[in-house]
Design a protein around this motif. Sequence first.
Motif, PDB file in Angstrom:
ATOM      1  N   GLU A 466      48.760  40.655  25.355  1.00 30.21           N
ATOM      2  CA  GLU A 466      48.289  39.593  24.475  1.00 30.21           C
ATOM      3  C   GLU A 466      48.293  40.062  23.022  1.00 30.21           C
ATOM      4  N   ARG A 467      47.860  41.301  22.788  1.00 33.25           N
ATOM      5  CA  ARG A 467      47.831  41.824  21.415  1.00 33.25           C
ATOM      6  C   ARG A 467      49.240  41.937  20.848  1.00 33.25           C
ATOM      7  N   MET A 469      51.788  40.117  21.635  1.00 31.67           N
ATOM      8  CA  MET A 469      52.262  38.771  21.312  1.00 31.67           C
ATOM      9  C   MET A 469      51.633  38.263  20.018  1.00 31.67           C
ATOM     10  N   LEU A 470      50.336  38.519  19.869  1.00 32.29           N
ATOM     11  CA  LEU A 470      49.649  38.055  18.667  1.00 32.29           C
ATOM     12  C   LEU A 470      50.193  38.728  17.415  1.00 32.29           C
ATOM     13  N   VAL A 475      51.209  32.733  17.012  1.00 27.20           N
ATOM     14  CA  VAL A 475      50.413  31.966  17.963  1.00 27.20           C
ATOM     15  C   VAL A 475      50.801  30.487  17.876  1.00 27.20           C
ATOM     16  N   SER A 541      55.856  28.130  26.770  1.00 31.75           N
ATOM     17  CA  SER A 541      56.307  29.523  26.680  1.00 31.75           C
ATOM     18  C   SER A 541      57.726  29.665  27.200  1.00 31.75           C
ATOM     19  N   GLU A 551      58.696  34.846  21.811  1.00 31.15           N
ATOM     20  CA  GLU A 551      57.573  34.863  22.746  1.00 31.15           C
ATOM     21  C   GLU A 551      56.246  34.916  21.998  1.00 31.15           C
ATOM     22  N   ALA A 553      52.228  33.978  21.381  1.00 26.95           N
ATOM     23  CA  ALA A 553      51.094  33.738  22.270  1.00 26.95           C
ATOM     24  C   ALA A 553      50.835  32.236  22.282  1.00 26.95           C
TER      25      ALA A 553
END
Length: 561
Positions: A466-467, A469-470, A475, A541, A551, A553
């Motif tokens: 998740e990190r 992606m962020l 986002v 997604s 990709e 988040a």
Amino acid sequence: MSTGTSHLKIPAALPKEGLRVTPLGGLGEVGRNMTVFEHAGKLMIVDCGVLFPEEHQPGIDVILPDFTSIRDRLDDIEAIVLTHGHEDHIGGVPYLLKERADIPVIGSELTLAFITAKLKEHRITPKTLQVEAGQRHAAGAFDLEFIAVNHSIPDGLALAIRTKAGTVLHTGDFKMDQFPLDDRITDLRAFARLGEEGVDLFLVDSTNAEVPGFTISERDLTPAIEQVFASSPRRIIVSSFASHVHRIQQVLNAAHANGRKVAFVGRSMVRNMGIARDLGYLTIPKDLVVDFRKIQSMPDHKITLICTGSQGEPMAALARMANGDHQIRVGEGDTVLLASSLIPGNENAIYGIINKLTDLGANLVHKGNAKVHVSGHASAGELVYCYNIVRPKNVMPVHGESKHLHANAELARRTGVPEKNIVIAQDGVTVDLVAGHATISGKVEAGLVYVDGQTIGTATEDTLAERRMLSGGGVVTVVALIDPATYQPAEPLEFLTKGFVHDDRTFEGAATQVTKALQRAKQEKVDDIADLENVIVEAVSGYLRRTYRREPAVMAVVIDA
């Protein structure tokens, strides 16, 4: 040669006269070294280190060995034996002692001084036993003998472990420098004596097994370091491990010879060098080292700064200097000397810092362009030498990535160790020494345990994904007002973005995919809002990945119409 491990299960009970060896870190990686020895119902731990995070592990401070397999047997641990004082061998000790504070910690003088100071920061007072090379000590069912080895830090020890199951010789981190700065050479006579006695299992440092020949002497670096000090017009900033006493001694000598003052920068550097000085492992000429605040008012050509950050650690002093958020401002004509090795996995971070410092006008000196670093590990020639001296019955390469372990295994085979007696293991794989033969017996849990601020083990691979992606893809939040009767959007979907570059048409196809996905959800009678939100997230997604190869988040908020 035993290698396959994917099919392994939790091992059966250890035979009464057997010895079990379980690496919980350090195999398949350079760092996080920890090995558990089990015999006669008791455990002994050799080293308990940390692994420093790579770029794909954002927000992580350090990575620990996994204590899961021993957590219900903490009372059976006789001792923690530390081979030397590098962070990848001692950094995890505070976290283990938080689970049982009275485990005896055994090590040499400098190693215990380093770990005691570290534990003080964790408000732990350890139960320690100081030993010296040549001594023997019984830790329950384990008869220990300590052997001097040369490494990139003083006071390193190899360890002979005698049990009823046989004798194990663990080299720790070592090399065979014949002209070390402290004149303390690896005790090959002890290795030979143990070989004559019979070594049933030889655990051997693999880090440099791919490197032919012999590792050069620390003393061979002196001319290159002196040249840096003789030719640099302004400040010299040296980055090193905070425990690399030998290298820092060379820097101090060169600074003194060239009329420069020295200041240590960073808490761990100040702490460790103070300890090394007080114990006599670091010789500092009178008035050479001054307070950091005082040195800033001196002429640039009289200044040497020694700091941490040689591995590109984002919060270390050197990285902060490169990013311009440290009180030391690197500028035109400064010289930055990287005096440590390049640990696998840290290359991108280190080269990034080198480029940033170069852009600031600094002259970068490192092992790639000058002879300013030598490894602390034995090369292939030294390893072969040791195999021929010890003549072990069984061999288990340790400390290194898979390629290093396999290269070390090949050296053992070429010296005559039977292939069936060479065990290539991975973290968590249990190796049993029974009746003189070492075999893989199973596997226990040995994952990566992340320290994230004050939390231990809470961050997971999903957290890091998740990190990533962020930080990398931005986002996208989808707000959907859904008619519960038809499962269709009552109003056009709203796409809110942060850090995701797009135009007016980017999400047209995504909206179509969401409509189709909601139709399928109605047919499948999905009626939970959280499940509908997941349906939308997967649809958006997948569309962005297939169409734009991006990709971000993706999050979704579903509101009943």
